[in-house]
Design a protein around this motif. Structure first.
Motif, PDB file in Angstrom:
ATOM      1  N   LYS A  66       0.823  -1.218   0.000  1.00  0.00           N
ATOM      2  CA  LYS A  66       0.000   0.000   0.000  1.00  0.00           C
ATOM      3  C   LYS A  66       0.856   1.267   0.000  1.00  0.00           C
ATOM      4  O   LYS A  66       0.704   2.161   0.835  1.00  0.00           O
ATOM      5  CB  LYS A  66      -0.973  -0.009   1.178  1.00  0.00           C
ATOM      6  N   ASP A  67       1.795   1.311  -0.958  1.00  0.00           N
ATOM      7  CA  ASP A  67       2.629   2.489  -1.199  1.00  0.00           C
ATOM      8  C   ASP A  67       3.555   2.851  -0.042  1.00  0.00           C
ATOM      9  O   ASP A  67       3.954   4.007   0.116  1.00  0.00           O
ATOM     10  CB  ASP A  67       1.756   3.711  -1.539  1.00  0.00           C
ATOM     11  N   LYS A  68       3.911   1.862   0.773  1.00  0.00           N
ATOM     12  CA  LYS A  68       4.865   2.095   1.860  1.00  0.00           C
ATOM     13  C   LYS A  68       5.837   0.924   1.924  1.00  0.00           C
ATOM     14  O   LYS A  68       5.454  -0.225   1.706  1.00  0.00           O
ATOM     15  CB  LYS A  68       4.135   2.255   3.202  1.00  0.00           C
ATOM     16  N   LEU A  69       7.104   1.244   2.234  1.00  0.00           N
ATOM     17  CA  LEU A  69       8.134   0.225   2.341  1.00  0.00           C
ATOM     18  C   LEU A  69       8.436  -0.064   3.812  1.00  0.00           C
ATOM     19  O   LEU A  69       8.680   0.857   4.601  1.00  0.00           O
ATOM     20  CB  LEU A  69       9.417   0.692   1.640  1.00  0.00           C
ATOM     21  N   TYR A 118      16.263   8.115  -8.599  1.00  0.00           N
ATOM     22  CA  TYR A 118      15.766   6.854  -8.045  1.00  0.00           C
ATOM     23  C   TYR A 118      16.171   6.743  -6.580  1.00  0.00           C
ATOM     24  O   TYR A 118      17.321   7.025  -6.218  1.00  0.00           O
ATOM     25  CB  TYR A 118      16.341   5.657  -8.813  1.00  0.00           C
ATOM     26  N   ASP A 119      15.236   6.333  -5.726  1.00  0.00           N
ATOM     27  CA  ASP A 119      15.545   6.059  -4.332  1.00  0.00           C
ATOM     28  C   ASP A 119      15.952   4.597  -4.204  1.00  0.00           C
ATOM     29  O   ASP A 119      15.198   3.692  -4.566  1.00  0.00           O
ATOM     30  CB  ASP A 119      14.339   6.350  -3.438  1.00  0.00           C
ATOM     31  N   PHE A 152      15.845  -2.581  -2.696  1.00  0.00           N
ATOM     32  CA  PHE A 152      14.568  -2.141  -3.300  1.00  0.00           C
ATOM     33  C   PHE A 152      14.794  -0.804  -3.984  1.00  0.00           C
ATOM     34  O   PHE A 152      15.587   0.018  -3.518  1.00  0.00           O
ATOM     35  CB  PHE A 152      13.483  -2.013  -2.228  1.00  0.00           C
ATOM     36  N   LEU A 153      14.076  -0.607  -5.095  1.00  0.00           N
ATOM     37  CA  LEU A 153      14.189   0.618  -5.882  1.00  0.00           C
ATOM     38  C   LEU A 153      12.811   1.260  -6.015  1.00  0.00           C
ATOM     39  O   LEU A 153      11.815   0.572  -6.268  1.00  0.00           O
ATOM     40  CB  LEU A 153      14.740   0.279  -7.271  1.00  0.00           C
ATOM     41  N   SER A 154      12.753   2.583  -5.814  1.00  0.00           N
ATOM     42  CA  SER A 154      11.506   3.318  -6.032  1.00  0.00           C
ATOM     43  C   SER A 154      11.815   4.625  -6.757  1.00  0.00           C
ATOM     44  O   SER A 154      12.964   5.063  -6.815  1.00  0.00           O
ATOM     45  CB  SER A 154      10.783   3.594  -4.708  1.00  0.00           C
ATOM     46  N   LYS A 155      10.777   5.250  -7.290  1.00  0.00           N
ATOM     47  CA  LYS A 155      10.945   6.517  -8.017  1.00  0.00           C
ATOM     48  C   LYS A 155       9.690   7.361  -7.843  1.00  0.00           C
ATOM     49  O   LYS A 155       8.573   6.878  -8.087  1.00  0.00           O
ATOM     50  CB  LYS A 155      11.186   6.259  -9.506  1.00  0.00           C
ATOM     51  N   ASP A 156       9.881   8.575  -7.386  1.00  0.00           N
ATOM     52  CA  ASP A 156       8.764   9.502  -7.185  1.00  0.00           C
ATOM     53  C   ASP A 156       7.666   8.894  -6.315  1.00  0.00           C
ATOM     54  O   ASP A 156       6.466   9.061  -6.575  1.00  0.00           O
ATOM     55  CB  ASP A 156       8.173   9.933  -8.533  1.00  0.00           C
ATOM     56  N   GLY A 157       8.066   8.157  -5.278  1.00  0.00           N
ATOM     57  CA  GLY A 157       7.106   7.596  -4.344  1.00  0.00           C
ATOM     58  C   GLY A 157       6.414   6.326  -4.811  1.00  0.00           C
ATOM     59  O   GLY A 157       5.556   5.802  -4.105  1.00  0.00           O
ATOM     60  N   GLN A 158       6.769   5.842  -6.000  1.00  0.00           N
ATOM     61  CA  GLN A 158       6.180   4.606  -6.501  1.00  0.00           C
ATOM     62  C   GLN A 158       7.229   3.504  -6.537  1.00  0.00           C
ATOM     63  O   GLN A 158       8.410   3.748  -6.803  1.00  0.00           O
ATOM     64  CB  GLN A 158       5.619   4.800  -7.916  1.00  0.00           C
ATOM     65  N   ASP A 208       6.017  -1.848 -14.173  1.00  0.00           N
ATOM     66  CA  ASP A 208       5.677  -0.676 -14.969  1.00  0.00           C
ATOM     67  C   ASP A 208       4.652   0.152 -14.192  1.00  0.00           C
ATOM     68  O   ASP A 208       3.592  -0.364 -13.816  1.00  0.00           O
ATOM     69  CB  ASP A 208       5.083  -1.098 -16.322  1.00  0.00           C
ATOM     70  N   PRO A 209       4.928   1.432 -13.928  1.00  0.00           N
ATOM     71  CA  PRO A 209       4.025   2.222 -13.087  1.00  0.00           C
ATOM     72  C   PRO A 209       2.675   2.509 -13.721  1.00  0.00           C
ATOM     73  O   PRO A 209       1.719   2.842 -13.018  1.00  0.00           O
ATOM     74  CB  PRO A 209       4.811   3.516 -12.866  1.00  0.00           C
ATOM     75  N   VAL A 210       2.578   2.391 -15.025  1.00  0.00           N
ATOM     76  CA  VAL A 210       1.319   2.693 -15.727  1.00  0.00           C
ATOM     77  C   VAL A 210       0.471   1.438 -15.903  1.00  0.00           C
ATOM     78  O   VAL A 210      -0.701   1.392 -15.528  1.00  0.00           O
ATOM     79  CB  VAL A 210       1.601   3.343 -17.100  1.00  0.00           C
TER      80      VAL A 210
END
Length: 534
Positions: free
Chosen positions: A75-78, A257-258, A420-426, A513-515
């Protein structure tokens, strides 16, 4: 993520799926995770099922008696889980020295610490799982009871271990290892069936009690009895006192990228420190000697400091936040010139593992790693249980004043790390490269190949790797381009070309893929890697 095409030819193709994906180093374990997902479980259930199955189908790298770490996207949290176990309450430097050791031994009773893996499975299941642990562990129990045929790389390392242990393990305390893993007086071979009824019995007890039997019940009593019989330190009181820790993951931003890791006592932050140092250098070019030189120099500086400072955070002489700061990165980056460095420890400011990744259609993703350390671990197996106990305590120092000095109840510097890799909160997705001190170097190279050079997941894993060892010494894989080897030597690096790729880690990647939500995965070509998809 958009990918460029490079002259490097990947050995396999990236795999795509929509509903679910499991990537790991053994096909049967990947299938176990997919089976649970198809029965209504989520990515967390699949990760637990895969991890438990790996203790059966890849015992050369992990087991019930090892540790685990996880990064879980829900749910959008790590979320981060540290399931590494501490030193037993009676294990002190003085007690080790009384036994005649001037440093922590590799095998036997002394380096055994509290196993964290069963508690990790239960903790993940209780907090995020959808199915009961009984159902989730069923595939692993089935493999242990019915047996399975050995895959080629598994058989290779099993054979290596048997030959080594036959020479090393002469005491009665090691007999159960041979009874369990060499029941016919030899290591099982490729395609040969192997089973472990004791392992199945233990897994069934863990499943029925949410792992409490392992820490407080009959299994704990069996471990305690065996330890006492041979002068071990681990006790049922140590087991009963254990609980995994939920931790806040740490990160740095690398070119938008985070990149996320578990905080110390793990050494994932070495990869983050290296990325921070390297991004201060020149713009990288694919397969250029200057880029490789700067990558190696950044890693050796980060790793030199990591080995010097990382332990339990409370015992570290410098804060994690400082080692991940721009100030630290600037100071270390300024040391990088045109010639290879012989790295020195940062001047402080005054004042043997399996990896798996899972993803489901709900957006849940898991980066999970567990290990007994150095292959089979301590060599101590509790008779009739299939439990091979880890030797993680080997990494403790006996030197007074050292940050990682042995203390009762302390967790040691730990080599196993999920990424783990994320970008712009996703979420972009989970990744990992197992393999002792190669792990942060593998993480680092995965991020560079993905972000800087836009390689797809499979190509990212297949690129020939390098590994910094110490000083100016670097080992590269046999496929590493010779012209780059020669150019790096001219820059002062001491380069050795390895005979094979066995020491360069084994990785897995899943990107989303974020889309569209489509999953794309890569698995390790250096082992019996597999991707199970739905």
């Amino acid at each position: 993520m958009d990918y460029l095409y490079h002259p490097y030819q990947s050995k396999r193709h990236t795999v795509f799926a929509r509903k679910g994906m499991v990537t790991t180093s053994q096909p049967l374990a990947a299938n176990a995770g997919l089976e649970i997902m198809q029965k209504g479980g989520n990515a967390i259930d699949a990760a637990i099922a895969t991890a438990a199955a790996l203790t059966v189908v890849e015992p050369t790298s992990n087991g019930i008696g090892g540790d685990a770490f996880a990064l879980v996207w829900v749910k959008d949290k790590l979320y981060g889980l540290n399931a590494s176990g501490p030193a037993p309450a009676t294990l002190t430097p003085e007690a080790v020295k009384v036994l005649g050791h001037d440093k922590m031994p590799v095998h036997g009773m002394v380096p055994i610490t509290v196993p964290g893996a069963p508690a990790a499975w239960a903790e993940l299941s209780q907090r995020f799982g959808k199915l009961p642990l009984k159902e989730v562990l069923a595939p692993a129990i089935r493999y242990a009871e019915e047996g399975y045929p050995l895959t080629p790389i598994l058989a290779k390392y099993w054979g290596f271990a048997y030959k080594k242990y036959k020479e090393l393990f002469t005491g009665d305390e090691f007999k159960a290892w041979f009874d369990t893993f060499a029941p016919n007086g030899r290591a099982p071979e490729v395609g040969e069936m192997w089973s472990s009824p004791g392992h199945a019995k233990t897994l069934r007890a863990i499943a029925a009690t949410d792992a409490r039997d392992f820490y407080e019940g009959e299994i704990a009593n069996q471990i305690d009895t065996y330890m006492k019989k041979y002068g071990g330190f681990l006790s049922k009181e140590d087991l009963a006192a254990y609980k995994p820790e939920w931790v806040e993951p740490i990160s740095v931003n690398y070119k938008g990228y985070d990149v996320w890791e578990i905080p110390p006592n793990g050494h994932g932050m070495v990869a983050l420190m290296a990325l921070n140092i390297y991004k201060k250098q020149s713009k990288p070019q694919w397969q250029s000697v200057q880029a490789l030189h700067e990558q190696i120099e950044s890693m050796k500086l980060a790793f030199t400091d990591g080995k010097a400072f990382i332990t339990e955070e409370a015992d570290m002489p410098v804060e994690t936040a400082h080692l991940l700061s721009e100030e630290y990165a600037e100071k270390r980056s300024a040391l990088i010139g045109d010639e290879a460095l012989d790295p020195q420890v940062y001047d402080l400011p005054k004042g043997g593992t399996v990896y798996l990744a899972t993803a489901d259609e709900e957006g849940n993703m898991v980066s999970f790693i567990q290990s007994n350390y150095m292959g089979f671990g301590s060599g101590i197996v509790v008779p009739g249980t299939g439990i091979g106990l880890q030797n993680r305590g080997h990494d403790f120092s006996l030197e007074e004043g050292h940050p990682n000095v042995l203390k009762p109840g302390k967790r040691t510097y730990h080599t196993i790390i999920p990424g783990f890799l994320s970008k712009d909160g996703q979420a972009v997705g989970p990744f990992g490269v197992m393999g002792g001190y190669m792990q942060p170097q593998g993480h680092y190279q995965v991020v560079l190949n993905t972000v800087d050079f836009l390689l797809n997941p499979q190509a990212t894993l297949d690129v020939p790797r390098w590994q910094w060892m110490a000083g100016k010494k670097v080992v590269v894989e046999p496929e590493f381009p010779n012209h780059l080897v020669q150019a790096l030597i001219r820059k002062g690096h001491d380069i050795t070309v390895a005979a094979d790729g066995g020491s360069f880690g084994r990785g897995q990647i899943i990107w989303r893929d974020p889309v569209t939500g489509v999953l794309q995965g890569g698995t390790e070509s250096r082992t019996d890697g597999a991707i199970a998809v739905w």
